[in-house]
Design an enzyme around this catalytic site. Structure first.
Site, short mmCIF file in Angstrom:
data_model
loop_
_atom_site.label_atom_id
_atom_site.label_comp_id
_atom_site.label_asym_id
_atom_site.label_seq_id
_atom_site.Cartn_x
_atom_site.Cartn_y
_atom_site.Cartn_z
N THR A 82 0.90 -1.20 -0.04
CA THR A 82 0.02 -0.30 -0.16
C THR A 82 0.76 1.31 0.14
OG1 THR A 82 -1.74 -1.08 1.02
CG2 THR A 82 -1.91 1.05 1.22
N ASN A 166 -5.68 -10.71 -7.07
CA ASN A 166 -5.75 -11.57 -5.73
C ASN A 166 -7.01 -12.25 -5.44
OD1 ASN A 166 -6.63 -8.71 -5.71
ND2 ASN A 166 -7.37 -8.88 -3.66
N GLN A 196 0.51 -10.13 -5.95
CA GLN A 196 0.27 -11.88 -5.81
C GLN A 196 0.96 -12.44 -7.09
OE1 GLN A 196 -1.57 -13.10 -3.76
NE2 GLN A 196 -2.78 -11.38 -2.74
N SER A 216 4.79 -6.87 -1.36
CA SER A 216 4.59 -7.09 -0.15
C SER A 216 5.14 -8.52 0.32
CB SER A 216 2.99 -6.89 -0.07
OG SER A 216 2.63 -6.79 1.49
N GLY A 217 5.97 -8.17 1.54
CA GLY A 217 6.39 -9.40 1.95
C GLY A 217 5.60 -10.37 2.77
N HIS A 218 4.42 -9.75 3.25
CA HIS A 218 3.73 -10.92 4.03
C HIS A 218 2.80 -11.75 3.34
CE1 HIS A 218 -0.42 -8.75 4.07
NE2 HIS A 218 0.21 -8.15 3.63
N CYS A 345 -9.76 -8.61 2.27
CA CYS A 345 -9.83 -7.22 2.72
C CYS A 345 -11.19 -6.61 2.63
CB CYS A 345 -8.97 -6.41 1.76
SG CYS A 345 -7.25 -7.11 1.54
N1 PLP Z 1 -2.52 -5.45 -3.72
C1 PLP Z 1 -2.81 -6.69 -3.98
C2 PLP Z 1 -3.14 -7.28 -5.22
C3 PLP Z 1 -3.10 -7.30 -2.67
O1 PLP Z 1 -3.49 -8.44 -2.81
C4 PLP Z 1 -2.70 -6.56 -1.63
C5 PLP Z 1 -3.16 -7.25 -0.25
O2 PLP Z 1 -4.29 -7.78 -0.17
C6 PLP Z 1 -2.19 -5.16 -1.48
C7 PLP Z 1 -2.10 -4.69 -2.84
C8 PLP Z 1 -2.18 -4.43 -0.45
O3 PLP Z 1 -0.92 -5.06 0.06
P1 PLP Z 1 -0.38 -4.50 1.75
O4 PLP Z 1 -1.45 -5.06 2.60
O5 PLP Z 1 1.01 -5.26 1.89
O6 PLP Z 1 -0.39 -3.32 1.71
#
Ligand code: PLP
Length: 747
Positions: A82, A166, A196, A216-218, A345
């Site tokens: 994000t 996602n 993803q 994103s790492g997690h 989300c």
């Molecule tokens: N973009 C995609 C395709 C995602 O799946 C996600 C998280 O669900 C994000 C952006 C946001 O990632 P983060 O929560 O690490 O900021």
């Protein structure tokens, strides 16, 4: 204080929600912990501890480049995707603020993660750019409309697309996309959300003209709070966070070194040809096949919401007709399988905007379930997942959610007695006798397939399908019969009652009909009689739990309602259970005695404290105040008071069971209850555990299977449903009912 979970006390979970987040791999957790405790330096410090930290950071940056195939360009460590998205969008928009495009647009894929359009819209407004936001539609496979892009990208200030979706795992063809974008706008800033894709697709970023790529790492076994952003050489850049000048002034704030160390280990694994943690594409495809097979064996009518040949193998998005995503989620959760409804989300939402954009059928979007595993999943984990999924087959059949194809009837009888079926605020009732004779009151179109599953699955004889008033649930009776696949008998009146018949025999009960106009002029109530006593009264919208039906419709009449209430009161006993056709107060079960106790206007009529004129006056006033509340269309309600609710922690509840003989009342659906084996899980005697699902509380009440003198601790998954049930039981005069705070989730 946060108490760490003791894994030995728990049913091991099967985690199939990797697209939401992943557990940190042990080797990554080790290096993170080591970096926090030993190699903890600040990369800006000039002493040896600092130099070591800086070295670790720069090494990680190089590894990141290797992993995503970026020989050139910058890698910036961020807190996650994000932040990367903010940084990219702010940089691109600031650089083009002084554009000379007459009607500028900001383009983004219709199936992007919400972080993208929301960020675009936010900065578009904050920076005063005021470009038009333009979603790029996708086809039914989820692929972006390239013609649309070609037509509009010439006016775009920025275009944002994603590599892998996602919710569905659908991959965009980035090479083709690039051709379309660059042929029509060589200089537009292009961001590709690669969250993803990492670890699932081979990326060669430098071979593309992608300007920004957030990660994103997690989502791939590193901790939360660390991510990175790729920025193409020469692409516009403005620091999003200013301060002490870290990251060469590109992003200030002391770097998250433990997180960076986690990425370091992750990247090292990804590029190590000898490693066996991350599985080959072939292996991941075989996992998907296995899961697909397991799901098909449980849900023969399953539909997958995306084409497997266009998706990464780690995501399966499916829907089952007539089984809502909430039901599947609850069932899977109870069996220890974690999946998500649509996107994690936005799990509050009841449909998926991604699937809507792909123009799937409504039910597919409403019932969508996403099952996702990570590329480090092991064969043992997938086998266990498939085993648990397959075991759900008998649970589902016994709950009548799917019709069993087995000849061996191990089905627990789930329909005997009284069941409430709800659709939004509306209620429909199914009553079944021991002889398997059934009646449906106030059928709801959306719920008919489910009801017919029960009727066919349990081999019930449907004696009648009745409405309490003509507008009750809107469709003409013939539609209900045809949707149910039944031939409508000839001699029925508009509400479904057989002409010239006074009562319908259902097993050993008689169902009688009395005219109770008021809400409508044709409203009736059905009285289920056990010998001379009314045990259940299906009263439609005459009386609602905690309220009365509205009397300001075209064919309403409060004076008639007054008479109807009095005539009903002469027939009901204090323990007659009332079944209304709406339950806005979420009361589930209510008897005549408690209904009067919580409903002063009704009480005043029945005890003759007010006359008809006074009733009309008060009723009109209450209807007027209701006019503003569209959600309570059919009548006013008083929600149960929550001030006297006592909540207990799980240990306190368990000692109440052990020491004072309280009963643990699981109010989840029977399929959740059977999937989770509470007695074993909580190490308590079977006899102290009962299952009364919310929609069967009214059954337990009229059959007197719950004792107001007994003490009960109520449990559900999160503590919300059981809270509601506690309030309901309190309304019914139960004094010793307690809710388990946080439910099973906090176990
Ligand atoms: N973009 C995609 C395709 C995602 O799946 C996600 C998280 O669900 C994000 C952006 C946001 O990632 P983060 O929560 O690490 O900021």
């Amino acid at each position: 204080m946060f108490t760490p979970i003791d894994p030995h006390l728990h049913q091991p979970q099967v985690y199939l929600d990797a697209n939401a987040t992943t557990a940190v791999l042990p080797e990554i957790a080790d290096i993170v912990s080591h970096t926090m405790q030993v190699c903890f330096g600040n990369p800006s410090s000039s002493h040896i501890t600092g130099i070591k930290a800086k070295h670790l950071m720069e090494e990680t940056r190089q590894l990141a480049k290797q992993v995503i195939g970026a020989q050139t360009g910058h890698i910036l460590f961020t807190s996650g995707a994000t932040e990367g998205i903010q940084t990219a969008i702010v940089s691109a928009l600031l650089a083009i603020k002084e554009h000379d495009i007459a009607e500028p647009i900001l383009m983004y894929g219709a199936t992007e993660h919400k972080a993208v359009p929301n960020t675009l819209a936010h900065w578009n407004s904050v920076l005063g750019i005021n470009a038009t936001m333009m979603a790029i539609s996708v086809d039914q496979d989820g692929l972006l409309d390239h013609d649309f892009i070609a037509e509009h990208v010439g006016q775009a200030l920025m275009i944002c697309t994603m590599a892998v979706n996602n919710e569905t795992g659908v991959c965009q063809d980035l090479a083709l996309l690039e051709q379309v974008i660059r042929a029509n706008n060589p200089s537009v800033a292009w961001m590709v959300d690669c969250v993803q894709a990492l670890g699932k697709l081979d990326l060669a970023i430098s071979e593309t003209t992608i300007d920004y790529a957030p990660f994103s790492g997690h989502k791939l076994y590193a901790p939360k709070g660390i991510g990175f952003l790729y920025i193409r050489e020469q692409s516009p850049y403005t620091p999003f966070i200013a301060g002490g000048g870290q990251e060469g002034g590109m992003r200030s704030g002391t770097e998250n070194l433990p997180g960076i160390a986690g990425l370091n280990r992750l990247f090292s694994l990804l590029i190590d040809p000898q490693q066996s943690v991350f599985k080959s594409h072939q292996q991941l495809h075989s996992y998907r096949e296995q899961l697909e097979k397991a799901l098909r064996s449980v849900f023969p009518k399953i539909v997958f919401n995306h084409r497997f040949d266009l998706s990464v193998p780690t995501t399966l998005n499916f829907a089952v007709k007539n089984i809502s995503s909430k039901e599947i989620m609850d069932l899977f959760d109870a069996a220890g399988i974690r999946v998500s409804a649509g996107s994690a989300c936005s799990s509050g939402a009841s449909r998926s905007y991604v699937l809507d954009a792909m123009s799937v059928d409504n039910w597919q979007s409403e019932n969508a379930i996403r099952l996702s595993f990570g590329p480090a999943a092991t064969q043992v984990e997938i086998d266990e997942a498939c085993k648990r999924i397959t075991q759900l087959k008998s649970v589902l059949a016994s709950a009548c959610l799917v019709i069993s194809d087995s000849q061996v009837t191990e089905q627990e009888v789930c329909a005997l007695g009284l069941s409430q079926y709800k659709h939004q605020g509306a209620c429909c009732w199914l009553f079944v006798t021991d002889e398997k004779e059934a009646v449906i009151i106030d059928p709801i179109i959306e719920l008919l397939p489910r009801l017919m599953n029960v009727i066919q699955g349990q081999k019930l004889t449907l004696k009648a399908m009745l409405a309490t008033h003509q507008h009750a649930h809107d469709e003409p009776l013939a539609s209900y019969y045809s949707l149910a696949g039944l031939t409508q008998p000839d001699n029925l009146d508009l509400l479904g009652w057989p002409n010239q018949i006074d009562d319908i025999q259902i097993g050993r009960y008689q169902l009688m009909r009395i005219s109770t106009p008021g809400h409508n002029e044709n409203s009736v109530s059905y009285l289920l009689m056990d010998q001379d006593k009314v045990v259940i009264c299906f009263c439609g919208d005459l009386i609602l739990p905690g309220g009365l039906g509205r009397t300001n419709l075209d064919d309403s009449d409060p004076a008639q309602m007054y008479d109807s209430l009095l005539s009903l009161s002469q027939r009901l006993s204090s323990d007659s259970v009332l079944c209304s056709s709406h339950d806005y107060a979420q009361s589930f079960a209510i008897d005549w005695h408690s209904q009067q106790a919580i409903n002063p206007l009704l009480n005043h009529v029945v005890t003759q404290q007010i006359d008809k004129q006074e009733f009309i006056k008060q009723k009109q006033a209450s209807d007027q105040s209701l006019a503003a509340q569209v959600e309570y269309f059919c009548g006013a309600v008083v929600s149960p008071a929550s001030h006297s609710l006592v909540e207990k922690s799980l240990p306190a509840a368990l000692s109440l069971i052990a020491e004072e003989g309280a009963i643990l009342l699981d109010i989840r659906e029977s399929y959740e209850h059977s999937a989770s084996q509470l007695a074993t899980l909580l190490n308590i005697n079977e006899q102290h555990v009962r299952n009364v699902p919310l929609n069967r509380i009214s059954d337990a009440i009229w059959q007197k299977r719950l004792d107001p003198k007994q003490s009960y601790v109520l449990i559900c998954r999160s503590g919300n449903r059981s809270r509601q049930a506690c309030l309901n039981l309190q309304q019914l005069g139960f004094e010793q009912v307690y809710n388990i705070r946080g439910g099973l989730a906090l176990l």
